[in-house]
Write a protein that holds these residues in place. Structure first.
Motif, short mmCIF file in Angstrom:
data_model
loop_
_atom_site.label_atom_id
_atom_site.label_comp_id
_atom_site.label_asym_id
_atom_site.label_seq_id
_atom_site.Cartn_x
_atom_site.Cartn_y
_atom_site.Cartn_z
N MET A 299 1.20 -11.12 12.40
CA MET A 299 1.29 -9.96 11.55
C MET A 299 -0.12 -9.49 11.19
SD MET A 299 3.37 -9.54 8.04
CE MET A 299 3.19 -8.07 7.10
N LYS A 300 -0.27 -8.22 10.98
CA LYS A 300 -1.55 -7.63 10.66
C LYS A 300 -1.90 -7.85 9.19
CE LYS A 300 -2.51 -3.62 12.33
NZ LYS A 300 -2.47 -2.19 12.62
N ASN A 301 -3.19 -7.77 8.91
CA ASN A 301 -3.65 -7.80 7.53
C ASN A 301 -3.36 -6.46 6.87
OD1 ASN A 301 -4.80 -10.42 7.62
ND2 ASN A 301 -6.49 -9.59 8.79
N GLU A 302 -3.15 -6.51 5.56
CA GLU A 302 -2.95 -5.29 4.78
C GLU A 302 -4.02 -5.22 3.71
OE1 GLU A 302 1.05 -4.73 3.30
OE2 GLU A 302 1.81 -6.05 4.88
N VAL A 303 -4.68 -4.08 3.63
CA VAL A 303 -5.71 -3.86 2.62
C VAL A 303 -5.39 -2.56 1.91
CG1 VAL A 303 -8.16 -3.50 2.16
CG2 VAL A 303 -7.45 -5.07 4.00
N CYS A 304 -5.40 -2.62 0.60
CA CYS A 304 -5.17 -1.42 -0.20
C CYS A 304 -6.37 -1.24 -1.12
CB CYS A 304 -3.88 -1.58 -1.01
SG CYS A 304 -3.52 -0.15 -2.03
N ALA A 305 -7.14 -0.19 -0.89
CA ALA A 305 -8.27 0.14 -1.76
C ALA A 305 -7.87 1.34 -2.60
CB ALA A 305 -9.51 0.44 -0.94
N VAL A 306 -8.08 1.24 -3.91
CA VAL A 306 -7.67 2.29 -4.82
C VAL A 306 -8.81 2.63 -5.77
CG1 VAL A 306 -6.03 2.94 -6.63
CG2 VAL A 306 -5.28 1.49 -4.74
N GLY A 307 -9.19 3.89 -5.78
CA GLY A 307 -10.14 4.37 -6.77
C GLY A 307 -9.40 4.67 -8.05
N LEU A 308 -9.59 3.87 -9.08
CA LEU A 308 -8.87 4.08 -10.33
C LEU A 308 -9.42 5.27 -11.10
CD1 LEU A 308 -8.23 0.42 -11.55
CD2 LEU A 308 -6.75 1.95 -10.23
N ASP A 309 -10.49 5.82 -10.62
CA ASP A 309 -11.06 7.06 -11.13
C ASP A 309 -11.21 7.96 -9.91
OD1 ASP A 309 -13.07 9.03 -11.75
OD2 ASP A 309 -13.64 7.82 -13.48
N LYS A 310 -10.84 9.21 -10.02
CA LYS A 310 -10.86 10.09 -8.85
C LYS A 310 -12.25 10.23 -8.25
CE LYS A 310 -11.06 14.32 -11.60
NZ LYS A 310 -10.37 15.52 -11.97
N ARG A 311 -13.31 9.92 -9.03
CA ARG A 311 -14.68 9.95 -8.49
C ARG A 311 -14.87 8.99 -7.32
NH1 ARG A 311 -18.41 7.86 -12.98
NH2 ARG A 311 -16.61 6.56 -13.36
N PHE A 312 -14.03 7.97 -7.24
CA PHE A 312 -14.22 6.92 -6.26
C PHE A 312 -13.26 7.01 -5.07
CE2 PHE A 312 -15.05 4.66 -10.46
CZ PHE A 312 -16.36 5.09 -10.51
N ARG A 313 -12.36 7.96 -5.08
CA ARG A 313 -11.33 8.05 -4.04
C ARG A 313 -11.94 8.22 -2.65
NH1 ARG A 313 -7.02 10.13 -7.59
NH2 ARG A 313 -6.55 8.22 -8.75
N HIS A 314 -13.08 8.90 -2.56
CA HIS A 314 -13.72 9.12 -1.26
C HIS A 314 -14.23 7.82 -0.63
CE1 HIS A 314 -17.26 9.00 -3.88
NE2 HIS A 314 -17.97 8.76 -2.79
N LEU A 315 -14.29 6.75 -1.39
CA LEU A 315 -14.77 5.45 -0.89
C LEU A 315 -13.64 4.58 -0.34
CD1 LEU A 315 -17.15 4.60 -3.87
CD2 LEU A 315 -17.83 5.41 -1.59
N GLU A 316 -12.41 4.93 -0.64
CA GLU A 316 -11.27 4.06 -0.30
C GLU A 316 -11.20 3.71 1.18
OE1 GLU A 316 -8.33 5.65 -3.90
OE2 GLU A 316 -8.00 6.35 -1.85
N ARG A 317 -11.26 4.69 2.04
CA ARG A 317 -11.10 4.45 3.48
C ARG A 317 -12.19 3.53 4.04
NH1 ARG A 317 -7.81 5.96 7.94
NH2 ARG A 317 -8.82 4.91 9.64
N GLY A 318 -13.42 3.78 3.63
CA GLY A 318 -14.53 2.93 4.10
C GLY A 318 -14.40 1.50 3.64
N ILE A 319 -13.92 1.31 2.41
CA ILE A 319 -13.71 -0.03 1.88
C ILE A 319 -12.60 -0.73 2.66
CG2 ILE A 319 -12.87 -1.33 -0.15
CD1 ILE A 319 -15.80 -0.40 -0.36
N GLU A 320 -11.51 -0.01 2.91
CA GLU A 320 -10.41 -0.60 3.69
C GLU A 320 -10.88 -0.98 5.09
OE1 GLU A 320 -7.18 2.21 3.51
OE2 GLU A 320 -6.70 1.66 1.44
N ASP A 321 -11.62 -0.11 5.74
CA ASP A 321 -12.12 -0.41 7.09
C ASP A 321 -13.03 -1.63 7.10
OD1 ASP A 321 -10.71 1.79 8.02
OD2 ASP A 321 -12.48 3.08 8.22
N ALA A 322 -13.95 -1.70 6.12
CA ALA A 322 -14.86 -2.85 6.05
C ALA A 322 -14.08 -4.14 5.77
CB ALA A 322 -15.91 -2.62 4.97
N ALA A 323 -13.09 -4.08 4.89
CA ALA A 323 -12.29 -5.26 4.58
C ALA A 323 -11.54 -5.75 5.81
CB ALA A 323 -11.32 -4.97 3.43
N HIS A 324 -10.95 -4.83 6.57
CA HIS A 324 -10.26 -5.22 7.81
C HIS A 324 -11.24 -5.88 8.78
CE1 HIS A 324 -6.14 -3.86 7.37
NE2 HIS A 324 -6.58 -2.73 6.82
#
Length: 141
Positions: free
Chosen positions: A1-26
């Motif tokens: 099974m694949k890994n699952e990573v969920c990155a969430v910006g709890l402040d909308k200022r950080f939402r643009h970082l979510e995808r990069g964080i998920e990619d790095a975590a994977h």
């Protein structure tokens, strides 16, 4: 099974970082030979990070990264990823101190997998692995 990573910006200022964080975590999970794990990463500001640091570590100031192991205590079944924990990253603090958010993600992730830096030999082992993984990540980018 694949890994699952969920990155969430709890402040909308950080939402643009979510995808990069998920990619790095994977990327890091793959290089660490981890599979079927579930990781949550939260991007928070100084106020929320200070509250977390105070509540869980009794330190009344913001910090760059906090990592908390999953406390569910059950391994799931063959169809579910196993929760490993939560990582909290503080982008404003990280930026202010000239740090690399991906490095701090990795640092928190290694803590979730049992690495620490409480004594010199453990610190050297952890730093060596961090250096190698960051070099691979930077080479990939």
């Amino acid at each position: 099974m694949k890994n699952e990573v969920c990155a969430v910006g709890l402040d909308k200022r950080f939402r643009h970082l979510e995808r990069g964080i998920e990619d790095a975590a994977h990327f890091f999970l793959k290089k660490l030979n981890k599979s079927s794990v579930y990781l949550e990463v939260y991007l928070v500001g100084n106020v929320r990070m200070r509250k977390l640091n105070k509540k869980y570590l009794n330190k009344d100031y913001p910090t760059n990264v906090l990592a908390f192991n999953a406390s569910s205590g059950f391994p799931g079944d063959n169809n579910e990823a196993i929760p490993v924990g939560e990582i909290y990253l503080n982008p404003p603090y990280i930026k202010e101190h000239g740090e690399d958010i991906r490095y701090l993600l990795l640092h928190g992730l290694l803590h979730l997998f049992g690495f620490n830096h409480e004594n010199k030999s453990d610190r050297i082992r952890m730093e060596k692995l961090e250096g190698k993984l960051m070099q691979w990540l930077n080479h990939k980018s």
